[in-house]
Write an enzyme that holds these catalytic residues in place. Structure first.
Site, short mmCIF file in Angstrom:
data_model
loop_
_atom_site.label_atom_id
_atom_site.label_comp_id
_atom_site.label_asym_id
_atom_site.label_seq_id
_atom_site.Cartn_x
_atom_site.Cartn_y
_atom_site.Cartn_z
N ASP A 119 0.85 -1.19 0.00
CA ASP A 119 0.00 0.00 0.00
C ASP A 119 0.88 1.25 0.00
OD1 ASP A 119 -3.22 0.55 0.95
OD2 ASP A 119 -1.81 2.21 1.10
N ASN A 155 -12.84 -2.77 2.65
CA ASN A 155 -13.85 -1.72 2.78
C ASN A 155 -14.77 -1.79 1.55
OD1 ASN A 155 -12.57 -0.74 5.14
ND2 ASN A 155 -11.07 0.34 3.90
N GLY A 204 -15.56 3.42 3.77
CA GLY A 204 -14.21 3.92 3.56
C GLY A 204 -13.54 3.43 2.29
N HIS A 214 -10.23 -5.13 -3.38
CA HIS A 214 -8.91 -5.34 -2.80
C HIS A 214 -9.06 -5.76 -1.36
CE1 HIS A 214 -10.04 -1.06 -2.53
NE2 HIS A 214 -9.39 -1.00 -1.38
P1 5GP Z 1 -9.65 1.73 0.27
O1 5GP Z 1 -9.59 3.16 0.75
O2 5GP Z 1 -10.43 1.63 -1.03
O3 5GP Z 1 -10.09 0.74 1.29
O4 5GP Z 1 -8.16 1.30 -0.05
C1 5GP Z 1 -7.45 1.84 -1.12
C2 5GP Z 1 -5.99 1.76 -0.74
O5 5GP Z 1 -5.23 1.97 -1.91
C3 5GP Z 1 -5.55 2.83 0.26
O6 5GP Z 1 -5.01 2.18 1.42
C4 5GP Z 1 -4.49 3.64 -0.49
O7 5GP Z 1 -3.41 4.02 0.32
C5 5GP Z 1 -4.07 2.68 -1.58
N1 5GP Z 1 -3.64 3.34 -2.81
C6 5GP Z 1 -4.25 4.37 -3.46
N2 5GP Z 1 -3.58 4.71 -4.57
C7 5GP Z 1 -2.51 3.86 -4.63
C8 5GP Z 1 -1.43 3.72 -5.57
O8 5GP Z 1 -1.32 4.42 -6.58
N3 5GP Z 1 -0.52 2.74 -5.31
C9 5GP Z 1 -0.60 1.94 -4.20
N4 5GP Z 1 0.35 1.02 -4.03
N5 5GP Z 1 -1.61 2.04 -3.30
C10 5GP Z 1 -2.55 2.99 -3.52
#
Ligand code: 5GP
Ligand code: ZN
Length: 111
Positions: A29, A84, A90, A97
């Site tokens: 992440d 999430n 969130g 994922h």
């Molecule tokens: P969510 O908020 O949908 O549960 O999780 C999305 C996750 O993707 C977040 O923890 C965020 O830090 C991660 N994320 C967002 N953009 C990128 C990216 O460009 N590269 C990586 N490796 N992680 C990302």
């Protein structure tokens, strides 16, 4: 489709990969919330857990198998797997994922 994780899966956007096979990818992440924090995604676009169905359930199970395998490889004995689902929960990236977080104490319930 203009989807960030589809682009990461296709290699169009770089990521720190920790595992890859024909159908899934695990990568660090970009904004880690624990000493170990990686994501496991399908290469094919699935919007969220809400889109898991009889057809793709095998793939969803494979993602969890890989989450466990990579956690083991990273030396984690205790960790949290989170997905999430929906904006109120969130979810910020609309591509399925599983977060795997470990290496620190966790609280319950999550915020
Ligand atoms: P969510 O908020 O949908 O549960 O999780 C999305 C996750 O993707 C977040 O923890 C965020 O830090 C991660 N994320 C967002 N953009 C990128 C990216 O460009 N590269 C990586 N490796 N992680 C990302
Ligand atoms: Zn996608």
């Amino acid at each position: 489709m203009d989807c960030l994780f589809c682009k990461i899966a296709a290699g169009e956007i770089p990521s720190s990969k920790v595992y890859e096979d024909e159908v899934c990818l695990a990568f660090a992440d970009i904004d880690p919330q624990a000493p170990t924090h990686f994501l496991v995604i399908p290469k094919a676009h699935i919007g969220s857990v809400a889109e898991i169905n009889a057809e793709n359930a095998g793939l969803a199970g494979h993602l969890l198998q890989i989450a466990a395998q990579v956690a083991r490889e990273q030396g984690l004995e205790s960790y949290r797997v989170v997905s999430n689902t929906g904006a109120q929960a969130g979810q910020s990236v609309p591509h399925l994922h599983f977060h795997v977080l470990g290496g620190r104490d966790m609280t319950w319930p999550p915020g």
